[in-house]
Each structure stands twice: as structure tokens, then as C-alpha cells.
Design a protein around this motif. Structure first.
Motif, PDB file in Angstrom:
ATOM      1  N   ALA A  10      35.541  76.209  72.780  1.00 53.09           N
ATOM      2  CA  ALA A  10      35.228  75.586  71.481  1.00 53.09           C
ATOM      3  C   ALA A  10      36.306  75.858  70.423  1.00 53.09           C
ATOM      4  O   ALA A  10      36.758  74.916  69.761  1.00 53.09           O
ATOM      5  CB  ALA A  10      33.853  76.048  71.001  1.00 53.09           C
ATOM      6  N   PRO A  11      36.756  77.111  70.254  1.00 56.07           N
ATOM      7  CA  PRO A  11      37.784  77.326  69.224  1.00 56.07           C
ATOM      8  C   PRO A  11      39.079  76.567  69.515  1.00 56.07           C
ATOM      9  O   PRO A  11      39.765  76.130  68.575  1.00 56.07           O
ATOM     10  CB  PRO A  11      38.027  78.841  69.289  1.00 56.07           C
ATOM     11  N   GLN A  12      39.387  76.422  70.797  1.00 57.42           N
ATOM     12  CA  GLN A  12      40.638  75.728  71.124  1.00 57.42           C
ATOM     13  C   GLN A  12      40.533  74.231  70.856  1.00 57.42           C
ATOM     14  O   GLN A  12      41.480  73.610  70.384  1.00 57.42           O
ATOM     15  CB  GLN A  12      40.991  75.987  72.573  1.00 57.42           C
ATOM     16  N   ILE A  13      39.371  73.661  71.163  1.00 57.47           N
ATOM     17  CA  ILE A  13      39.178  72.247  70.839  1.00 57.47           C
ATOM     18  C   ILE A  13      39.205  72.062  69.330  1.00 57.47           C
ATOM     19  O   ILE A  13      39.868  71.162  68.797  1.00 57.47           O
ATOM     20  CB  ILE A  13      37.848  71.740  71.419  1.00 57.47           C
ATOM     21  N   ALA A  39      37.382  71.893  83.578  1.00 60.93           N
ATOM     22  CA  ALA A  39      38.177  70.679  83.729  1.00 60.93           C
ATOM     23  C   ALA A  39      38.907  70.361  82.430  1.00 60.93           C
ATOM     24  O   ALA A  39      40.087  69.990  82.441  1.00 60.93           O
ATOM     25  CB  ALA A  39      37.272  69.516  84.127  1.00 60.93           C
ATOM     26  N   TYR A  40      38.212  70.530  81.307  1.00 63.55           N
ATOM     27  CA  TYR A  40      38.844  70.217  80.029  1.00 63.55           C
ATOM     28  C   TYR A  40      40.041  71.141  79.775  1.00 63.55           C
ATOM     29  O   TYR A  40      41.116  70.685  79.382  1.00 63.55           O
ATOM     30  CB  TYR A  40      37.845  70.351  78.886  1.00 63.55           C
ATOM     31  N   LEU A  41      39.835  72.436  80.012  1.00 66.93           N
ATOM     32  CA  LEU A  41      40.930  73.377  79.761  1.00 66.93           C
ATOM     33  C   LEU A  41      42.116  73.069  80.670  1.00 66.93           C
ATOM     34  O   LEU A  41      43.274  73.125  80.240  1.00 66.93           O
ATOM     35  CB  LEU A  41      40.445  74.812  79.971  1.00 66.93           C
ATOM     36  N   ALA A  42      41.811  72.720  81.926  1.00 62.49           N
ATOM     37  CA  ALA A  42      42.894  72.361  82.842  1.00 62.49           C
ATOM     38  C   ALA A  42      43.652  71.144  82.325  1.00 62.49           C
ATOM     39  O   ALA A  42      44.886  71.111  82.317  1.00 62.49           O
ATOM     40  CB  ALA A  42      42.319  72.090  84.226  1.00 62.49           C
ATOM     41  N   TRP A  43      42.905  70.154  81.862  1.00 63.87           N
ATOM     42  CA  TRP A  43      43.535  68.946  81.338  1.00 63.87           C
ATOM     43  C   TRP A  43      44.377  69.269  80.112  1.00 63.87           C
ATOM     44  O   TRP A  43      45.510  68.814  79.952  1.00 63.87           O
ATOM     45  CB  TRP A  43      42.453  67.925  80.991  1.00 63.87           C
ATOM     46  N   LEU A  44      43.809  70.117  79.250  1.00 67.01           N
ATOM     47  CA  LEU A  44      44.485  70.518  78.020  1.00 67.01           C
ATOM     48  C   LEU A  44      45.838  71.160  78.321  1.00 67.01           C
ATOM     49  O   LEU A  44      46.815  70.937  77.620  1.00 67.01           O
ATOM     50  CB  LEU A  44      43.589  71.542  77.315  1.00 67.01           C
ATOM     51  N   LEU A  45      45.861  71.944  79.404  1.00 58.58           N
ATOM     52  CA  LEU A  45      47.080  72.672  79.738  1.00 58.58           C
ATOM     53  C   LEU A  45      48.209  71.729  80.128  1.00 58.58           C
ATOM     54  O   LEU A  45      49.377  72.076  79.992  1.00 58.58           O
ATOM     55  CB  LEU A  45      46.803  73.638  80.885  1.00 58.58           C
ATOM     56  N   THR A  46      47.858  70.568  80.640  1.00 57.73           N
ATOM     57  CA  THR A  46      48.907  69.654  81.059  1.00 57.73           C
ATOM     58  C   THR A  46      49.394  68.787  79.910  1.00 57.73           C
ATOM     59  O   THR A  46      50.305  67.996  80.078  1.00 57.73           O
ATOM     60  CB  THR A  46      48.415  68.725  82.183  1.00 57.73           C
ATOM     61  N   ARG A  47      48.755  68.926  78.757  1.00 60.75           N
ATOM     62  CA  ARG A  47      49.134  68.088  77.627  1.00 60.75           C
ATOM     63  C   ARG A  47      50.215  68.752  76.798  1.00 60.75           C
ATOM     64  O   ARG A  47      50.409  69.962  76.854  1.00 60.75           O
ATOM     65  CB  ARG A  47      47.906  67.839  76.729  1.00 60.75           C
ATOM     66  N   ARG A  48      50.880  67.949  75.995  1.00 57.32           N
ATOM     67  CA  ARG A  48      51.857  68.521  75.054  1.00 57.32           C
ATOM     68  C   ARG A  48      51.167  69.498  74.136  1.00 57.32           C
ATOM     69  O   ARG A  48      50.085  69.236  73.641  1.00 57.32           O
ATOM     70  CB  ARG A  48      52.465  67.410  74.212  1.00 57.32           C
ATOM     71  N   GLY A  49      51.818  70.628  73.909  1.00 57.19           N
ATOM     72  CA  GLY A  49      51.296  71.580  72.938  1.00 57.19           C
ATOM     73  C   GLY A  49      49.901  72.034  73.250  1.00 57.19           C
ATOM     74  O   GLY A  49      49.078  72.169  72.359  1.00 57.19           O
ATOM     75  N   GLY A  50      49.584  72.253  74.539  1.00 61.12           N
ATOM     76  CA  GLY A  50      48.264  72.713  74.938  1.00 61.12           C
ATOM     77  C   GLY A  50      47.862  73.988  74.205  1.00 61.12           C
ATOM     78  O   GLY A  50      48.352  74.241  73.121  1.00 61.12           O
ATOM     79  N   PRO A  51      46.989  74.779  74.797  1.00 65.49           N
ATOM     80  CA  PRO A  51      46.546  75.998  74.118  1.00 65.49           C
ATOM     81  C   PRO A  51      47.748  76.868  73.781  1.00 65.49           C
ATOM     82  O   PRO A  51      48.722  76.896  74.523  1.00 65.49           O
ATOM     83  CB  PRO A  51      45.669  76.681  75.159  1.00 65.49           C
ATOM     84  N   ARG A  52      47.641  77.546  72.678  1.00 66.76           N
ATOM     85  CA  ARG A  52      48.756  78.380  72.217  1.00 66.76           C
ATOM     86  C   ARG A  52      49.214  79.305  73.331  1.00 66.76           C
ATOM     87  O   ARG A  52      48.409  79.931  73.982  1.00 66.76           O
ATOM     88  CB  ARG A  52      48.301  79.259  71.052  1.00 66.76           C
TER      89      ARG A  52
END
Lengths: 353, 359
Positions: free
Chosen positions: B291-294, B345-358
Motif C-alpha cells: 500500500a505505501p508503495q502504491i 503480482a503487482y509488486l513484480a509488475w512494478l519492479l519491471t516498470r521505470r522507476g519502480g520501488p525505491r
């Protein structure tokens, strides 16, 4: 995350010594640990729920005549169990060292990077839906699960713009672990009979595994070990960073692929055989690096020996502590490994990293 | 550490200047970012819609207008009974538990300055599970006893982690290492407890361990609501102090925010929040982590973002519960499974995106 974790991993602050004098120290250290390993192996065969005189144990090993049931017990129960501990302990230690080198992440561990949960998911799906009851059936699914997750963690971790940084890999591992754990739990809640088998497998143990488990998993583990040892030099280059490694003539991508394959064979095989065991892969490479410096040929050798020592010692301890019952080895390694890790992180801090 | 934190923090929210407005009255002034307000409002609206959907969803088909009439205070007695006794408690539990998880995750991640510094990672979830398993499998307690034992187990684990970590202030990396260590010990004990119990009891325990909103009643929701009413304002009030801490301890101290008490208060609040949520619904994974990352990605604002994280958490959990009821109407899938699957799944997807989790 990045900086401090690297500080944990950082080279131990050894006093600058002329390079010529490092070798004997490392070699004699390793010899010493091999001696310890021998003692632990003997203890693992000699100590158990049933008191068997040491002489009988030695007879069973050296001069087996099949005369007493005690000898049979040593040969048919304790010896395979000890062999399983030796093989899986060494495999987990090696796998941990490989993972920490590949990811440049001192927190890398089969559990943390999701390999355990991949193996679990493979095994549970095979037992739950394909009806495999026997180890020889589901070991391949566990292995496939471990491999798939290793590759996916790596792909996901390195897909972003920054490449495969330690934190991205750990996050990718956490993400896949969570999803897979949820999947496994869903299967377990729907299929009570699978749950019943799974709850015994999921507390990692050397006891009660089928006798032929060792022979089925040994080729996988040996292949993984050979591959790991062959990677020692490329891993040294990789420690310096991808750019430096490339400019030194290394091929980081190829090293990583081979490394992931080795980790899959080692972790997947070990986990399928004895269940998830935490901390051997995490703690052992730290101890190994303190003993051996930064040369991966030595780190890997030390890790294999220390991993076997740790796992077997933990198994013996579990048998001694709660006699006549026994404590599963994974519980013991958790209670040994966690404080070791904590002490390690504090000591690193005290030395002013 | 300090250097990394500030570097990553400035890099994460694209290289775009953040717009800030200052609202002043005679005595107070508040700096607000329009984007945060817009995101907050949007989250509120979507959450309200999902909440209504949660009240419409269930075995017994009730048309939307009827549900809306009940929610407005009218409706047929039969419909009223179903909605008020069965669906509302579950939906409200989803909102409150999600809120608590989101806020708690934001507090922890902010204190540890680490996206992995969530309560799950530092051992609270495993410790709470140990407490609950001991109560369920060894003492055979009631549901209330299990909840109390879970909270006690989680709090003891958190206290142990903090006591070991605590020396000169609170070192973020050590907190996580110690947390992973203690969590692994607790997990080993949990697996051992499950393997030593009778299979029927172990199955009940396994269901509890998954975290579920199924069959929540007002008995579980009411205490959580009271706790949240006290803790949530306290959590949100810590935003400024925690934001200052990200500039480094010395800077924070110089600006009038003493680092140590600030961290202690934040951690105690975070533990209390997650304890209350665990007592109500069991250990629901991933919401506190994700939640905090989203929220951070949506608002693109620096600082802990406690309010937006809480809203995101509420939306995530309620949405996950509704989604599983729709996807698999015939089986009672625990919400914890859905949050694990979607969150992972969301976190995995996030990681492949530009500027994913810090990182």
C-alpha cells in the motif's frame, strides 16, 4: 538498502598481509574444518534415539557382519540420513554463496529470493493435482518450480531500468514468494490430504525421508556443485561490478545464467529432498568470507564444508536436545542461524564498517 | 545510509518539480500538494464504490437499489438483516483492517527508510502467528483468546527485535536483519507446531494463518474501530516528523525533531495498528508492504504519506475481498490469499516498470 547491505558484505578488515602468507592460513583453516566435519559425521552416525555403543557403530561402518540389529540400524537409517545431511548441507552452503555473489546481496538466501517457495509450489501442485505421492515423482516438479522462480526473480529484478540491484532482486523474491505462498495455501485449504503431507515436509528435516531420496537427488546436487565450482573465477570478476567484469573479459550475463542454473540444482534438489531449511544458505557464506577473504574458490570451498558441518551439527543437536524425541533440523538451524546472523551484523558494526 | 536515502528519495518521483500550495489561516498554515489532494479524493471515491459493491456481493442476491436503501437507513427487514448482520461487518472490517495495515506499513517503511521495512518483514506477522498457534493448538482457546495471543505474540516479537536492534538510535539495516532473523525463528516454530498437532486443528490454524474476512461480526469490528479512531490521527500527525527524519538525524534534530522519540512513537503506533488488525482478521500479508508503495507512486510526493497509504490499504483489501467473492463464488477464499496473489503480482509488475520501488 544498497549501501549498508554492501557494508555487511564488505571485505573483512583483515590486517594487510603479504599475499604469500594467505594461502597456508586458508588451507590449514579449511583442513581444520574438514576435520570438524569428520567429527560431526561420526557424531551423526553415533548419536541417536537409541543408545548404540561406539564400538558397534564402528563395526557397522568398517567391519559390517550383519550380526546385530544395531548394526543394521546404523547402516540403514543413520548412514543414509548422515549422507543426506552432508549432501544437502554442502549444497545449501554453496547455493547461498553463489546467490550472494551473483546478486551482490548479503541477504540472499534460498528463502528470501523465493527459491524455497518455488520448490514448495511445484511439489504441492504435483501432489495436489497430478497425484504424485512419491518423492521421485514430485522432485522434478519441485526442481522445475525452483528453477522457474529463480529465473523469474532474476528477470523481474533486472527488467527495470536500473538492472539487477540487490534490493530489486530481494523485492522480486518477496513478490513471487508471496504470490506462490498464497497459491500453495489455497491448494492446501482446498485439499486437506495434501495439507496433511505438506505440513510434515514444510518443517525441513532429515528424518523420515525415504531411504532412496539421497540417491535420487545426489546426481542433481553433484551437477550443481561442479557447476558452482567452475564459476569461482567469473564470480570474482563479477564482484567488481558488471562493467569492470566485462572490461576484464568476463561475461556477466553468461555467469548469471550458469549461476542461476547451479542455484536451481542445489537449492531445488536440497529443498525437494529435505524440505525448506532456512539460514544455512544465509549464514554460511558470511562465516566463509570471514575465514577466506574475497577469493571465490576459497569462499565456495569453505561454504560447502561449513554448510555440511552446520546442517549435520544442527541435526545431531536436535536429536540430543529433546531425547527421546527429536527436533527437526530446520527448527534448530533457525535457532542457531538467526542469532549468528544478528551477532554478525552487530560485530560488523562494531568494527566500524 | 543517509546518503543513499536522500539520493533515492530525490530520484524516485520523476524529475518533475512538485507543486506545493500553502493554505494559511490566521493561526495555522498547511502546505498541501494539489496532486496529493486529488489522489486522496479519487481514492476515497473508488473505495466508497468498492464498499457498496462489497455490500451487494454475497450468496443471497440483493439488487443494488435495495442495498443502497438499507445503507441509507431504510429497506425491507429481510434485506436489512442480511446487509447489516453479514455484509456490513465484513465490508467494514475490510476497510478498517486495510486502513490499519496501510498506515502501519507507511510508518514502518518510513522509520526504516526501506521499502522492505514492513511489519511482515520485521517479524510481526510471524510472531503474531506463533502466538495464535500456541493459543489454538496448545491451549485450545476461543477466538478471542486467539486474537489476544496473536497480538501478544506480535508485540513480543517486535519488542525483541527492537531491543536487540536498539543501541545508538535505531539503525535501519540492522532492524531488518534482526527482523528477518527473528521472523525465521518464529516461522520455524510455526511449522513445527503445525506438524505436531492433530490434522483438524492444524487446518483451522492454517485458515487463521491465511488471514480472512469471512464471517466477521460486529464483535470483531467494533474494537478495531475504537482502536483505529485513537491511533489513526496519531499516525497521520507523525507525517511531518518522519518526513524530516529522511533528511538525516542531524538535520532533523536541528529542525526540532529529536530522532529517537520520533522513531519510538512511530514504531509503537505501527505495532498497535497492525496488532489491532491481526486480532480482527488474522495476519493478512502484503497490504502493509504494498500500500505505501502504491500510494507513493500515485501521489509522487516525498515523505511517509500515511493518510494516502491508509486509504490505499483500505481499497486494496476491500477490493481483494470483493474480487475473490466474484471470481470464486462457490468457495470461501480467504482474503489473505487474494492479497498475496495480487500483491505479489503487482509488486513484480512494478519492479519491471521505470522507476519502480525505491532502491
Amino acid at each position: 538498502m544498497g549501501t549498508v547491505t554492501e557494508r555487511v558484505a564488505g571485505p573483512p578488515k583483515a590486517a594487510p598481509r603479504p599475499p604469500g602468507r594467505r594461502l597456508p592460513a586458508r588451507a590449514s583453516g579449511l583442513a581444520g574444518w574438514l576435520a570438524v566435519l569428520f567429527v560431526v559425521l561420526l557424531a551423526s552416525v553415533a548419536i541417536g534415539t537409541k543408545d548404540i555403543p561406539l564400538a558397534t557403530v564402528l563395526d557397522a561402518l568398517v567391519d559390517h557382519d550383519g550380526s546385530s540389529p544395531d548394526q543394521a540400524l546404523v547402516r540403514e537409517l543413520r548412514l543414509p540420513r548422515t549422507g543426506l545431511g552432508l549432501a544437502t548441507g554442502a549444497a545449501l552452503g554453496l547455493a547461498g554463496a553463489l546467490m550472494q555473489a551473483l546478486t551482490r546481496n548479503p541477504l540472499a538466501d534460498p528463502g528470501i529470493l523465493g527459491v524455497n517457495s518455488g520448490a514448495s509450489a511445484g511439489a504441492v501442485l504435483a501432489i495436489g493435482f497430478a497425484g504424485f505421492q512419491h518423492f521421485s515423482g514430485y522432485v522434478w516438479f519441485a526442481l522445475a518450480g525452483a528453477g522457474l522462480v529463480s529465473v523469474m526473480v532474476h528477470l523481474i529484478g533486472s527488467a527495470g531500468p536500473g538492472g539487477a540491484t540487490p534490493i530489486r532482486l530481494v523485492l522480486a523474491g518477496a513478490a513471487l514468494s508471496a504470490a506462490l505462498t498464497a497459491l500453495v495455501t489455497a491448494v492446501l485449504l482446498m485439499r486437506p490430504e495434501v495439507f496433511d503431507a505438506f505440513r510434515f515436509w514444510t518443517v525441513g528435516s532429515l528424518a523420515g525421508r525415504q531411504a532412496d531420496t539421497l540417491w535420487q537427488v545426489l546426481p542433481l546436487l553433484l551437477a550443481g556443485m561442479l557447476l558452482a565450482l567452475a564459476l569461482a573465477r567469473p564470480l570474482d570478476a563479477l564482484t567488481l561490478g558488471d562493467d569492470v567484469a566485462t572490461s576484464l573479459g568476463g561475461r556477466p550475463a553468461r555467469t548469471r545464467v550458469a549461476g542461476v542454473l547451479a542455484v536451481t540444482l542445489l537449492c531445488g534438489g536440497a529443498t525437494a529432498a529435505v524440505g525448506p531449511i532456512a539460514f544455512v544458505g544465509l549464514a554460511v557464506p558470511h562465516l566463509a568470507r570471514r575465514r577466506s577473504g574475497q577469493d571465490h574458490r576459497w569462499i565456495l570451498a569453505y561454504s560447502a564444508v561449513l554448510g555440511a558441518v552446520l546442517l549435520l551439527a544442527a541435526d545431531v543437536l536436535g536429536r540430543v536436545l529433546t531425547r527421546p524425541g527429536e527436533l527437526e533440523v530446520a527448527v534448530v538451524t533457525a535457532f542457531l542461524g538467526a542469532p549468528a546472523l544478528i551477532v554478525l551484523s552487530r560485530r560488523n558494526r562494531r568494527s566500524g564498517r | 545510509m543517509t546518503a543513499t536515502a536522500s539520493r533515492t528519495r530525490t530520484r524516485t518521483p520523476k524529475q518533475r518539480p512538485l507543486r506545493t500550495r500553502t493554505l494559511r489561516t490566521r493561526r495555522f498554515s498547511v502546505r498541501v500538494r494539489p496532486r496529493v489532494l486529488v489522489v486522496g479524493a479519487a481514492l476515497l471515491v473508488v473505495t466508497a464504490v468498492v464498499f457498496v459493491l462489497a455490500c451487494v456481493t454475497g450468496d443471497f442476491g440483493l439488487p443494488m437499489p435495495e442495498v443502497l436503501r438499507v445503507l441509507a437507513g431504510g429497506g425491507e427487514p429481510g434485506a436489512r438483516f442480511i446487509v447489516v448482520e453479514f455484509r456490513l461487518p465484513r465490508a467494514v472490517a475490510g476497510l478498517l483492517v486495510g486502513t490499519a495495515l496501510g498506515a502501519s506499513g507507511a510508518l514502518f517503511q518510513s522509520v526504516t527508510r526501506n521499502p522492505l521495512g514492513s511489519p511482515d518483514v520485521i517479524g510481526f506477522g510471524s510472531g503474531a502467528a506463533t502466538g495464535a498457534l500456541i493459543a489454538l493448538l496448545m491451549w485450545h482457546t476461543s477466538a478471542l483468546g486467539t486474537s489476544v495471543a496473536a497480538v501478544a505474540g506480535g508485540a513480543v516479537t517486535a519488542a525483541v527485535v527492537l531491543l536487540i536492534t536498539w543501541r545508538d538510535g535505531l539503525h535501519s539495516q540492522r532492524l531488518i536483519i534482526v527482523g528477518i532473523g527473528i521472523a525465521a525463528m518464529a516461522t520455524a516454530v510455526n511449522a513445527w507446531l503445525l506438524s505436531r498437532s492433530r490434522v483438524q486443528e492444524a487446518e483451522v490454524a492454517q485458515l487463521w494463518l491465511t488471514g480472512t474476512l469471512n464471517g466477521r461480526t460486529w464483535d470483531q469490528v467494533a474494537p478495531l474501530a475504537v482502536v483505529l479512531a485513537a491511533l489513526l490521527p496519531l499516525a497521520v500527525a507523525q507525517s511531518r516528523g518522519l518526513g524530516l527524519l529522511s533528511l538525516g538525524d542531524d538535520t532533523a534534530e536541528a529542525l526540532g525533531t529529536p530522532p529517537r522519540p520520533t522513531r519510538v512513537i512511530a514504531i509503537v503506533t505501527g505495532v498497535a495498528l497492525i496488532g489491532a488488525s491481526t486480532a480482527a482478521a488474522g495476519p493478512i500479508t502484503f497490504v502493509a508492504l504494498v500500500a505505501p508503495q502504491i500510494a507513493r507512486r500515485l501521489t509522487r510526493a516525498p515523505g511517509p504519506g500515511i493518510a494516502t497509504s491508509a486509504l490505499t490499504g483500505a481499497l486494496l483489501l476491500t477490493g481483494a475481498d470483493v474480487a475473490t467473492q466474484w471470481a470464486l463464488p462457490s468457495v470461501e477464499v480467504p482474503a489473505g490469499i487474494a492479497t498475496g496473489l495480487f500483491g505479489g503480482a503487482y509488486l513484480a509488475w512494478l519492479l519491471t516498470r521505470r522507476g519502480g520501488p525505491r532502491d
